[in-house]
Design a protein around this motif. Structure first.
Motif, short mmCIF file in Angstrom:
data_model
loop_
_atom_site.label_atom_id
_atom_site.label_comp_id
_atom_site.label_asym_id
_atom_site.label_seq_id
_atom_site.Cartn_x
_atom_site.Cartn_y
_atom_site.Cartn_z
N GLN A 1 61.54 9.09 49.81
CA GLN A 1 60.08 9.28 49.69
C GLN A 1 59.71 10.00 48.39
O GLN A 1 58.54 9.99 47.99
CB GLN A 1 59.55 10.10 50.87
N GLY A 2 60.68 10.64 47.73
CA GLY A 2 60.38 11.37 46.50
C GLY A 2 61.22 12.62 46.38
O GLY A 2 62.07 12.92 47.23
N GLY A 3 60.95 13.38 45.32
CA GLY A 3 61.82 14.50 44.97
C GLY A 3 61.37 15.86 45.45
O GLY A 3 61.85 16.88 44.95
N THR A 4 60.43 15.92 46.42
CA THR A 4 59.98 17.20 46.95
C THR A 4 59.79 17.11 48.46
O THR A 4 59.69 16.02 49.03
CB THR A 4 58.63 17.63 46.33
N ALA A 5 59.70 18.28 49.09
CA ALA A 5 59.43 18.32 50.53
C ALA A 5 58.04 17.78 50.83
O ALA A 5 57.82 17.11 51.85
CB ALA A 5 59.59 19.75 51.05
N GLN A 6 57.07 18.05 49.97
CA GLN A 6 55.72 17.56 50.21
C GLN A 6 55.66 16.04 50.09
O GLN A 6 54.94 15.37 50.86
CB GLN A 6 54.73 18.20 49.23
N ALA A 7 56.43 15.46 49.15
CA ALA A 7 56.48 14.00 49.05
C ALA A 7 57.08 13.40 50.31
O ALA A 7 56.62 12.35 50.80
CB ALA A 7 57.29 13.59 47.82
N LEU A 8 58.12 14.05 50.83
CA LEU A 8 58.71 13.61 52.10
C LEU A 8 57.65 13.62 53.20
O LEU A 8 57.47 12.62 53.93
CB LEU A 8 59.87 14.53 52.47
N TRP A 9 56.93 14.73 53.33
CA TRP A 9 55.95 14.87 54.41
C TRP A 9 54.79 13.90 54.25
O TRP A 9 54.36 13.26 55.22
CB TRP A 9 55.46 16.31 54.48
N GLU A 10 54.29 13.75 53.05
CA GLU A 10 53.16 12.83 52.83
C GLU A 10 53.55 11.41 53.21
O GLU A 10 52.78 10.68 53.83
CB GLU A 10 52.69 12.89 51.38
N GLY A 11 54.77 11.00 52.82
CA GLY A 11 55.21 9.66 53.16
C GLY A 11 55.39 9.47 54.64
O GLY A 11 54.94 8.48 55.24
N VAL A 12 56.04 10.43 55.28
CA VAL A 12 56.33 10.32 56.71
C VAL A 12 55.05 10.45 57.53
O VAL A 12 54.84 9.71 58.50
CB VAL A 12 57.37 11.39 57.11
N ARG A 13 54.20 11.38 57.15
CA ARG A 13 52.96 11.60 57.90
C ARG A 13 52.10 10.35 57.96
O ARG A 13 51.44 10.06 58.96
CB ARG A 13 52.18 12.76 57.25
#
Length: 795
Positions: free
Chosen positions: A22-34
């Motif tokens: 989803q990307g290189g940060t925890a926020q990118a992970l969350w935005e994608g998963v959310r």
């Protein structure tokens, strides 16, 4: 002893970091998963011909970490991707925490707990390709393969000098790391921990899961009726965990609280879960119980949700069994539908998603969900995230060899869950065994030690001592066919130790756990599986070998063969692995998670493993050192004192305390002053409530490598204040059994106490060659007139 339970030390999440597809940060992970974004597509970095699928959750943009762990000069081909992923995620988590090492938390009070399934196996594949083509690999690459390499790299990158350990329970590895870190913080041995996991794509993993016909040609659709398998993913997730007192003192924002966790063993099958989810349900119940949560308190579970038919239905059954009627009102979704299965990193990455769900009050979806499968049937949150009021949530991870984990989180300010510690108890040794190059059994080892025997022979410049044992002790021929030699050695050693402890009843074994230590691990099985795949292609991948390529396979075989169902874990802290396993087992018993735990430490040496040791200058023939590398299988049965006394067990000794420290200098480096060893020894003595003057001996780590032995001997001299304390160096004589060195010393100390009256407790030292040091205090069994541990030393 004090019979009043104590409140537990609150442990807070104050920083997270991630790198995924989803990307290189925890926020990118969350935005994608959310939002239900599926980041699973064609894999570009590996040859993909011959597999069931060509897709996966690939990390496509990896920034070069600031920390250099390879020799100068280095380029991308010299790096290990799983270590790079871990460094990137850790840097984000550390920065996000706002804490400064040394200012807010002393370096000596900040540790690392790292989980991985494959370790640096991508580097091993490149080594094997070089060897098969007749090239000589750069010896530095061998040092990137062991799981502990990444843990020690993280320690060095951030100057962390507290406890460092690596955990390898396949797909539940980083969930176990969270649990073990929680115990370290609650016991007061550290104030902060960098915790998480990492795994990178390997040809071995794709070939293995393909040989099991477990990979989906389309992005995985967990819990859905039309699901056809899993999608592999890669990346890393990292947490910064601190005690509540540190968070308040430093004034840093708290993202979530880790309330508790549960661990269990299926003891059912090497790859398939128990169809009713019996083992997984035990882990979920323990997570609820240790967190003081009621089933109704949990409205969201981030599920294991792989997308395979057996796993998803078994997990659904486990949730129903653990939560009862509340399960039908609980959302159960799978992050793996959007990033793939990150194997050893899954627990950390999915834990980050779980706490983000609590933070934003949104249950993330299961993407690609189709028709409801009646064999699953719970609320999978199809397609898009759902706004929900969430106070507490669980994250589930279940692994090969039946290793189950469930972690409970709570949002800041929520009141659900008020866990307490169980009654204080001592930890005693009620059984032990040895299978070594000196012969089969404890007596053979003790006699060889007393006689000054030096087993082994020189093989191409390296002295090697091989263990022989009666393989029928591992089970029937049919049972042994699914075990590699490492697993056979583990089962035989554990059977002998449990027999010595007088344990054989089904009820007793049901309350018994397994915590195994191994440094080399299943490298022989990995070689047997991987080399044909690299040379002939995935079509020759052997599904009978693949389950034995995970480090925790041996612990799983112990559980299946002997019927243990309690908490299970596998520690891979290189040459200190067995000592780490004893420390983790001690913590699990003190926190009331089992009545007893059998702790094996096992090592076997494959031809390519020996080649690696020969090529590393520290061990090679050109070094001219008096060093023997040994195989071995040892086991200790540790038990809560009350349980042992209630069943009338013979108590051989008390494991009174332990401590682990790090030099924080990185792969293959240690402090020549011996400061780290000294801190481990003093920490173990403090933990045990024992004064150095009361020691009768130190069983040293020294194995015949002067540059590592001299710092330890200096540290011993400082701790003993030059009192002439007896120092035993059994590894110099009998050989170094890699991660089983602490067990070798413990078995010899216990054997000596059988032969003659004990004259006081001993310290047992064990060190990796990357500057991780563990010391344990072993005390002779108290006599009827001896005082018992008071409430302070019992804690």
């Amino acid at each position: 002893m004090n019979d009043v339970p104590e409140d537990v030390v609150p442990v807070m999440v104050v920083g997270v970091g991630a790198i995924t597809s989803q990307g290189g940060t925890a926020q990118a992970l969350w935005e994608g998963v959310r939002t239900g974004h599926v980041a699973i597509g064609p894999v570009r970095a590996l040859p993909m011909d011959g597999y069931q699928t060509r897709i996966g959750g690939e990390v496509t943009d990896v920034p070069e970490p600031a920390h250099r762990y390879t020799p100068e000069p280095a380029d991308s081909k010299d790096r290990e991707p799983s270590i790079d992923f871990a460094l990137v995620a850790a840097a984000e988590a550390m920065a996000a925490s706002g804490l400064v090492v040394g200012r807010d938390v002393p370096a000596e009070r900040w540790g690392v707990a790292y989980g991985t399934c494959n370790g640096g196996w991508r580097s091993a594949e490149l080594i094997l390709r070089d060897e098969e083509s007749g090239q000589t690999p750069d010896w530095h690459r061998y040092t990137l393969v062991p799981p502990q390499a990444a843990a020690e790299t993280l320690s060095a990158a951030h100057g962390l000098r507290g406890p460092v350990l690596s955990v390898n329970t396949a797909c539940a590895s980083s969930a176990h790391a969270i649990g073990h870190a929680l115990e370290i913080l609650r016991s007061g041995r550290a104030d902060a921990m960098l915790v998480g996991g990492s795994d990178a794509f390997t040809e071995t993993a794709f070939a293995g899961f393909s040989s099991l016909e477990s990979l989906s040609p389309e992005p995985a659709a967990p819990y859905s009726k039309d699901r056809s398998g899993l999608s592999l993913g890669e990346g890393s997730g990292m947490f910064v965990l601190v005690t509540d007192e540190v968070a308040r003192r430093a004034g840093v924002p708290v993202i979530a609280e880790v309330l508790g966790y549960g661990l269990s063993a299926d003891g059912y099958h090497v790859t398939a879960p128990h169809p009713e989810g019996a083992g997984a349900a035990r882990a979920i119940r323990q997570a609820l119980t240790t967190s003081a949560l009621a089933p109704d308190d949990v409205r969201y579970i981030n599920g294991h949700g792989t997308g395979t038919p057996k796993n998803d239905s078994a997990e659904s059954n486990a949730v129903r069994a653990a939560l009862g009627e509340a399960a039908e009102k609980t959302a159960l979704s799978s992050t793996k539908s959007m990033v793939g299965h990150l194997l050893g990193a899954a627990g950390a990455v999915e834990g980050i998603v779980t706490i983000m769900a609590l933070r934003d009050q949104i249950a993330p979806p299961t993407a690609s969900f189709g028709e409801v499968d009646p064999q699953c049937g719970l609320d999978a949150v199809p397609d898009s995230g759902r706004v929900m009021a969430l106070d507490a949530a669980l994250s589930n991870n279940f692994a090969f060899a039946g290793a189950n984990a469930s972690v409970a989180f709570r949002r800041p300010g929520a009141t659900a869950g008020t866990p307490v510690l169980p009654l204080a108890d001592d930890v005693v040794v009620t059984g032990f065994s040895a299978l070594s190059a000196a012969g089969e059994g404890v007596e053979a080892l003790w006699e060889a030690f007393r006689a000054g025997a030096r087993p082994g022979a020189v093989e191409d410049g390296l002295r090697v001592a091989r263990a022989e044992f009666d393989r029928s002790a591992a089970g029937t021929p049919k049972q042994r066919r699914r075990m590699d030699r490492l697993s056979q050695l583990a089962v035989a050693a554990c059977r002998a130790a449990l027999d010595d402890a007088g344990l054989s009843g089904e009820e007793e074994l049901d309350a018994t756990g397994v915590v195994l230590g191994t440094g080399v691990g299943p490298v022989a099985s990995n070689e047997d599986f991987t080399v044909p795949v690299l040379t002939e292609g995935p079509k020759v991948a052997n599904p009978g070998i693949f389950p034995n390529t995970v480090y925790n396979s041996a612990a799983g075989q112990v559980s299946m063969a002997l019927g243990t169902r309690g908490p299970t874990s596998t520690l891979t802290s290189a040459h200190a692995a067995g000592a780490a396993a004893l420390g983790v087992a001690f913590d699990l018993l003190r926190s009331g998670r089992a009545e007893r735990i059998v702790v094996p430490a096992v090592e076997v040496l494959s031809p390519r493993t020996l080649d690696a040791y020969r090529r590393i200058p520290l061990f090679g023939p050109a070094a001219g050192r008096r060093y023997t590398l040994a195989e071995g299988g040892f086991a200790l049965v540790l038990e809560r004192g009350r349980s042992a006394r209630e069943r009338g067990a013979r108590i051989h000794a008390t494991l009174s305390g332990h401590a682990t420290t790090s030099d924080g200098l990185g792969i293959g480096r240690w402090d020549p002053s011996g400061d780290g060893v000294e801190r481990a020894m003093r920490g173990a003595l403090e933990s045990a409530g024992v004064d150095a003057a009361a020691l009768s001996a130190v069983w040293a780590n020294a194995a015949g490598i002067g540059s590592a032995d001299r710092p330890e001997l200096s540290a011993i001299d400082r701790v003993s204040e030059g009192s002439g304390l007896r120092v035993e160096t059994p590894k110099r004589q009998l050989g170094e059994p890699v991660g089983a060195g602490a067990h070798l010393s413990a078995v010899l100390a216990l054997s000596g106490w059988r032969d003659a009256p004990a004259d006081g407790p001993v310290l047992i030292n064990s060190s990796s060659l990357g500057g991780t040091h563990t010391s344990l205090v072993l005390a002779p069994a108290p006599t009827a007139s001896a005082p018992t541990l008071d409430s302070e030393s019992a804690r």
